[in-house]
Scaffold this motif. Sequence first.
Motif, PDB file in Angstrom:
ATOM      1  N   GLY A 137       0.825  -1.199  -0.047  1.00 23.46           N
ATOM      2  CA  GLY A 137      -0.036   0.044   0.100  1.00 23.46           C
ATOM      3  C   GLY A 137       1.054   1.279   0.063  1.00 23.46           C
ATOM      4  O   GLY A 137       0.295   2.294   0.242  1.00 23.46           O
ATOM      5  N   TYR A 138       2.121   1.225  -0.234  1.00 26.71           N
ATOM      6  CA  TYR A 138       2.706   2.337  -0.299  1.00 26.71           C
ATOM      7  C   TYR A 138       2.632   3.133  -1.750  1.00 26.71           C
ATOM      8  O   TYR A 138       2.878   2.628  -2.625  1.00 26.71           O
ATOM      9  CB  TYR A 138       4.506   2.112   0.021  1.00 26.71           C
ATOM     10  N   PRO A 139       2.786   4.657  -1.453  1.00 27.05           N
ATOM     11  CA  PRO A 139       2.583   5.209  -2.793  1.00 27.05           C
ATOM     12  C   PRO A 139       3.733   5.113  -3.598  1.00 27.05           C
ATOM     13  O   PRO A 139       5.074   4.686  -3.260  1.00 27.05           O
ATOM     14  CB  PRO A 139       2.498   6.775  -2.310  1.00 27.05           C
ATOM     15  N   GLU A 140       3.803   5.132  -5.079  1.00 22.34           N
ATOM     16  CA  GLU A 140       4.833   4.633  -6.154  1.00 22.34           C
ATOM     17  C   GLU A 140       6.023   5.749  -5.620  1.00 22.34           C
ATOM     18  O   GLU A 140       7.246   5.405  -5.711  1.00 22.34           O
ATOM     19  CB  GLU A 140       4.288   5.202  -7.454  1.00 22.34           C
ATOM     20  N   GLY A 141       5.651   7.066  -5.490  1.00 22.83           N
ATOM     21  CA  GLY A 141       6.877   8.152  -5.150  1.00 22.83           C
ATOM     22  C   GLY A 141       7.752   7.872  -4.033  1.00 22.83           C
ATOM     23  O   GLY A 141       8.815   7.695  -3.934  1.00 22.83           O
ATOM     24  N   MET A 142       7.119   7.436  -2.868  1.00 23.26           N
ATOM     25  CA  MET A 142       7.772   7.168  -1.909  1.00 23.26           C
ATOM     26  C   MET A 142       8.430   5.777  -1.903  1.00 23.26           C
ATOM     27  O   MET A 142       9.593   5.511  -1.402  1.00 23.26           O
ATOM     28  CB  MET A 142       6.729   6.831  -0.509  1.00 23.26           C
ATOM     29  N   ALA A 143       7.928   4.599  -2.491  1.00 17.36           N
ATOM     30  CA  ALA A 143       8.448   3.549  -2.729  1.00 17.36           C
ATOM     31  C   ALA A 143       9.774   3.544  -3.506  1.00 17.36           C
ATOM     32  O   ALA A 143      10.781   3.113  -3.159  1.00 17.36           O
ATOM     33  CB  ALA A 143       7.620   2.520  -3.236  1.00 17.36           C
ATOM     34  N   LEU A 144       9.752   4.400  -4.413  1.00 22.18           N
ATOM     35  CA  LEU A 144      10.909   4.646  -5.614  1.00 22.18           C
ATOM     36  C   LEU A 144      11.969   5.393  -4.755  1.00 22.18           C
ATOM     37  O   LEU A 144      13.221   4.967  -4.713  1.00 22.18           O
ATOM     38  CB  LEU A 144      10.482   5.053  -6.848  1.00 22.18           C
ATOM     39  N   ARG A 145      11.502   6.272  -4.040  1.00 24.16           N
ATOM     40  CA  ARG A 145      12.600   7.155  -3.233  1.00 24.16           C
ATOM     41  C   ARG A 145      13.280   6.151  -2.170  1.00 24.16           C
ATOM     42  O   ARG A 145      14.622   6.314  -2.118  1.00 24.16           O
ATOM     43  CB  ARG A 145      11.733   8.257  -2.495  1.00 24.16           C
TER      44      ARG A 145
END
Length: 195
Positions: free
Chosen positions: A166-174
């Motif tokens: 459930g983590y947002p894509e931007g946070m996951a990639l960062r």
Amino acid sequence: MREQEGGGERGGREGRREGGREGRQELPPQSPEEQARAICLRLLTGMPRTRRQLADALDKRGIPEEVSQAVLSRFEEVGLIDDAAFAGAWVESRHRGRGLARRALAQELRTKGVHATLVQEALEQLDSDQEEQTARELVERKLRATRGLERDKRIRRLAGMLARKGYPEGMALRVVRRALEEEGDDADDLGYPGL
């Protein structure tokens, strides 16, 4: 003579057993209210449940709607059903135990019938720093298992794992980029814009 006595004893035991069965059958049938209370108490003994979970269970067992609502309202009055407390405990437990992010937690609570305002209040326990810290810990645990893979494949696997939680894509990639940089992998060559 002994055989007759033995037969008498057996007959006596069987009679007692049958009498016990008959005694249970002679009990008056439970009213729908009594059945509903018994069902709810049995379900709540194992673990907390939401009002909707209990309502669904009563519906499956054929308890009339008006009886269900009356029993569930009474259980709420005495504190046996508390959707707000359930939601708060669920968020705490599932975030710590499974590393789920707000989005996944909200979805789980909605499927359990928790009202949107209670879901929002429960999710306020988690701030974005705490959520990002948990994402970092999840990536650190999985990082070793991806060593030896191509960089883009590592990113897909690690970011995909976070997305499923459930983590947002931007946070996951960062978070993945930072973890790979700390490991010594050159994140600039990953082919993902913005990384």
